[in-house]
Design a protein around this motif. Structure first.
Motif, short mmCIF file in Angstrom:
data_model
loop_
_atom_site.label_atom_id
_atom_site.label_comp_id
_atom_site.label_asym_id
_atom_site.label_seq_id
_atom_site.Cartn_x
_atom_site.Cartn_y
_atom_site.Cartn_z
N CYS A 38 -11.29 -4.62 1.29
CA CYS A 38 -9.74 -5.22 1.95
C CYS A 38 -10.32 -5.95 3.33
O CYS A 38 -11.45 -5.33 3.98
CB CYS A 38 -8.79 -4.18 2.47
SG CYS A 38 -8.26 -3.21 0.88
N VAL A 39 -9.61 -6.89 3.69
CA VAL A 39 -9.74 -7.08 5.09
C VAL A 39 -8.55 -6.79 5.80
O VAL A 39 -7.42 -7.04 5.61
CB VAL A 39 -9.90 -8.94 5.07
CG1 VAL A 39 -10.08 -9.65 6.15
CG2 VAL A 39 -11.23 -9.28 4.11
N ILE A 40 -9.25 -6.60 6.93
CA ILE A 40 -7.82 -6.05 7.88
C ILE A 40 -6.98 -7.55 8.56
O ILE A 40 -7.95 -8.29 9.08
CB ILE A 40 -8.36 -5.18 9.05
CG1 ILE A 40 -9.05 -3.99 8.38
CG2 ILE A 40 -7.19 -4.95 10.09
CD1 ILE A 40 -9.56 -3.23 9.42
N LEU A 41 -6.07 -7.59 8.45
CA LEU A 41 -4.96 -8.69 8.91
C LEU A 41 -4.69 -8.57 10.61
O LEU A 41 -4.74 -9.07 11.15
CB LEU A 41 -3.92 -8.95 7.95
CG LEU A 41 -4.22 -9.23 6.60
CD1 LEU A 41 -2.70 -9.32 5.88
CD2 LEU A 41 -5.01 -10.38 6.48
N ARG A 42 -3.86 -7.15 10.49
CA ARG A 42 -3.43 -6.65 11.78
C ARG A 42 -2.98 -5.26 11.94
O ARG A 42 -3.06 -4.67 10.94
CB ARG A 42 -2.25 -7.46 12.05
CG ARG A 42 -0.93 -7.25 11.52
CD ARG A 42 0.07 -7.90 12.06
NE ARG A 42 1.34 -7.50 11.56
CZ ARG A 42 2.22 -6.74 12.24
NH1 ARG A 42 1.75 -6.32 13.52
NH2 ARG A 42 3.28 -6.17 11.67
N LEU A 43 -3.00 -4.69 12.88
CA LEU A 43 -2.40 -3.19 13.30
C LEU A 43 -1.21 -3.37 13.63
O LEU A 43 -0.73 -4.13 14.55
CB LEU A 43 -3.35 -2.62 14.16
CG LEU A 43 -4.85 -2.66 14.02
CD1 LEU A 43 -5.52 -1.85 15.03
CD2 LEU A 43 -5.09 -1.93 12.72
N ARG A 44 -0.38 -2.72 13.26
CA ARG A 44 0.98 -2.47 13.58
C ARG A 44 1.31 -1.14 14.65
O ARG A 44 0.38 -0.10 14.69
CB ARG A 44 2.06 -2.21 12.52
CG ARG A 44 3.50 -1.82 12.92
CD ARG A 44 4.30 -1.35 11.55
NE ARG A 44 3.92 -0.37 10.90
CZ ARG A 44 4.19 -0.14 9.85
NH1 ARG A 44 5.26 -0.78 9.10
NH2 ARG A 44 3.84 1.06 9.39
N GLY A 45 2.03 -1.36 15.53
CA GLY A 45 2.37 -0.12 16.37
C GLY A 45 1.53 -0.37 17.91
O GLY A 45 1.05 -1.43 18.04
N ARG A 46 2.02 0.55 18.89
CA ARG A 46 1.32 0.52 20.17
C ARG A 46 0.79 1.76 20.47
O ARG A 46 1.05 2.93 19.61
CB ARG A 46 2.55 0.11 20.98
CG ARG A 46 2.78 -1.33 20.73
CD ARG A 46 3.78 -1.95 22.08
NE ARG A 46 3.93 -3.39 21.59
CZ ARG A 46 5.15 -3.71 21.52
NH1 ARG A 46 6.10 -2.93 21.58
NH2 ARG A 46 5.42 -5.02 21.19
N GLY A 47 0.14 2.02 21.49
CA GLY A 47 -0.23 3.15 22.13
C GLY A 47 -1.38 4.01 21.48
O GLY A 47 -2.09 3.32 21.13
N VAL A 48 -1.32 5.09 21.57
CA VAL A 48 -2.46 6.15 20.98
C VAL A 48 -2.95 5.86 19.73
O VAL A 48 -4.33 5.73 19.43
CB VAL A 48 -2.03 7.57 21.17
CG1 VAL A 48 -3.38 8.50 21.03
CG2 VAL A 48 -1.75 8.05 22.74
#
Length: 102
Positions: A38-48
């Motif tokens: 897979c290719v990473i598109l984006r990360l969801r969320g914030r913080g730790v």
């Protein structure tokens, strides 16, 4: 996509930054099967949690391979670059990927 808490007390998604994750092959890493590249598109969320994923090498544009699932499907073993990383499924759900069929 960005989320917001509505007056109904539940989480709802609205269109936004995650529109690139709407392709037919886009999914979260916890839905990928062993052997998927897979290719990473984006990360969801914030913080730790987000910072931990970034520190482990889960950055947009990088390739990640799902190697195997633990007997009860949690955690999953992945390879990012030269590193082998075990992620809990709830952490992997923060990583939007596109499966490569090469």
């Amino acid at each position: 996509m960005s989320g917001s808490f509505g007056s109904g007390g539940g989480w709802r998604w609205r269109r936004g930054r995650g529109e690139d994750c709407q392709s037919e092959r886009a999914r979260t890493l916890d839905d990928a099967e062993p052997g998927d590249r897979c290719v990473i598109l984006r990360l969801r969320g914030r913080g730790v949690t987000r910072q931990r994923l970034l520190d482990l090498g889960f950055q947009p544009g990088r390739e990640v391979t799902v190697l195997r699932n633990a007997p009860l499907r949690d955690p999953i073993e992945t390879q990012v670059g030269e590193s082998f990383v075990a992620l809990r499924r709830d952490e992997a759900a923060h990583v939007f990927v596109e499966v490569r069929h090469d």
